[in-house]
Design an enzyme around this catalytic site. Structure first.
Site, PDB file in Angstrom:
ATOM      1  N   HIS A 156      -0.315   1.520  -7.467  1.00  0.00           N
ATOM      2  CA  HIS A 156      -1.390   0.533  -7.330  1.00  0.00           C
ATOM      3  C   HIS A 156      -2.754   1.238  -7.730  1.00  0.00           C
ATOM      4  O   HIS A 156      -2.701   2.538  -7.518  1.00  0.00           O
ATOM      5  CB  HIS A 156      -1.303  -0.388  -6.095  1.00  0.00           C
ATOM      6  CG  HIS A 156      -0.309  -1.557  -6.006  1.00  0.00           C
ATOM      7  ND1 HIS A 156       0.873  -1.042  -5.385  1.00  0.00           N
ATOM      8  CD2 HIS A 156      -0.436  -2.770  -6.406  1.00  0.00           C
ATOM      9  CE1 HIS A 156       1.620  -2.235  -5.591  1.00  0.00           C
ATOM     10  NE2 HIS A 156       0.831  -3.438  -5.950  1.00  0.00           N
ATOM     11  N   LYS A 160      -6.451  -0.404  -3.285  1.00  0.00           N
ATOM     12  CA  LYS A 160      -5.436  -1.240  -2.646  1.00  0.00           C
ATOM     13  C   LYS A 160      -5.592  -0.558  -1.181  1.00  0.00           C
ATOM     14  O   LYS A 160      -5.532   0.609  -0.813  1.00  0.00           O
ATOM     15  CB  LYS A 160      -4.168  -0.947  -3.042  1.00  0.00           C
ATOM     16  CG  LYS A 160      -3.324  -2.107  -2.474  1.00  0.00           C
ATOM     17  CD  LYS A 160      -1.993  -1.966  -3.012  1.00  0.00           C
ATOM     18  CE  LYS A 160      -0.767  -2.735  -2.331  1.00  0.00           C
ATOM     19  NZ  LYS A 160      -1.283  -4.413  -1.884  1.00  0.00           N
TER      20      LYS A 160
END
Length: 267
Positions: A156, A160
């Site tokens: 990610h 995040k």
């Protein structure tokens, strides 16, 4: 004739929230009745998402927005820090939560389930609404029956907030249900750099990559004698989650209590 579902969106100015708003506005079976966010208060959410004005102005007060709008469903794509507060308020107002925010503990889910049942409503918590991601999870769970040596690598962006991702945790749970727990790797294995082998779940490892330029990918790697199997899903655009969110908004109207995981709605 099916009744139109009144939908509120919290985190409406955010990147995922804007996609939800556009999806709701485009579906005649849904009606956007509230947009909640800490930014752009008073602005017409239609303008924020690049559409014409829709008559729904952003509020930063979730309780009054839900009470005044008579929402049936609240879609939440916010942060792990605010989602529990938002969910408790929604349930107290008998508004069904459809939650894409991750970071829940089992205790959080149990609390929301209890609150929903007490209020006679349903809710959905889904670490991932992508149909492709759900198929990846299901395929991984099936493969674990035959190839129990497995590791998960999830990727990610560096903004995040939670690690490992909700998707990887849900995948691990589904794998664990089809695999006897045992500690993989050499019993004499030693990490010379702390955390190099990733997080340990049910005897196997989850690795979280966080880098700028990455959106959302996950790879599940199975190892066996003379072979490996890799099951990978890549997301490139937030719009890819919206068909699943749309299904969830409609399915939640018939639920009682919390359903954890969108895989329950994909045969």
């Amino acid at each position: 004739m099916t009744a139109i579902i009144n939908v509120a969106v919290t985190g409406a100015s955010g990147r995922m929230g804007q996609e939800v708003v556009k999806m709701v506005l485009a579906d005649p079976a849904l009606k956007l009745v509230a947009a909640i966010d800490r930014t752009n208060e008073g602005a017409d959410i239609g303008r924020i998402v690049g559409n014409e004005e829709c008559g729904v102005r952003i509020s930063n007060d979730i309780e009054s927005a839900l009470a005044e709008s008579k929402a049936d469903v609240l879609v939440d794509f916010t942060t792990p820090h605010s989602v529990m507060i938002n969910s408790r308020i929604a349930i107290a107002n008998r508004v069904r939560p459809v939650i894409g925010t991750t970071g829940f503990t089992p205790e959080d889910i149990a609390e929301l389930d209890k609150l929903c049942i007490e209020n006679g409503i349903g809710g959905i918590i889904a670490p991932n609404f992508s149909i492709g991601a759900i198929l990846m999870m299901k395929f991984a769970a099936q493969a674990a029956k035959y190839m129990p040596h497995v590791e998960i690598i999830e990727y990610h962006g560096d903004q995040k907030l939670d690690a490992p991702s909700g998707t990887s945790i849900k995948t691990a749970e589904l794998i664990a249900a089809n695999r006897e727990e045992f500690r993989q790797g050499n019993p004499s294995e030693e990490e010379t750099i702390d955390g190099a082998r990733g997080g340990l779940y049910n005897g196997f490892r989850i690795h979280s990559v966080r880098l700028p330029g990455v959106f959302a990918q996950q790879e599940v790697i199975f190892g066996g004698f003379g072979q490996t199997l890799k099951i990978r899903h890549d997301s490139y655009d937030r719009a890819g989650y919206m068909p699943g969110v749309n299904i969830a908004v409609k399915k939640v109207m018939d639920l009682n209590g919390i359903v954890y995981g969108f895989e329950h709605f994909v045969d």
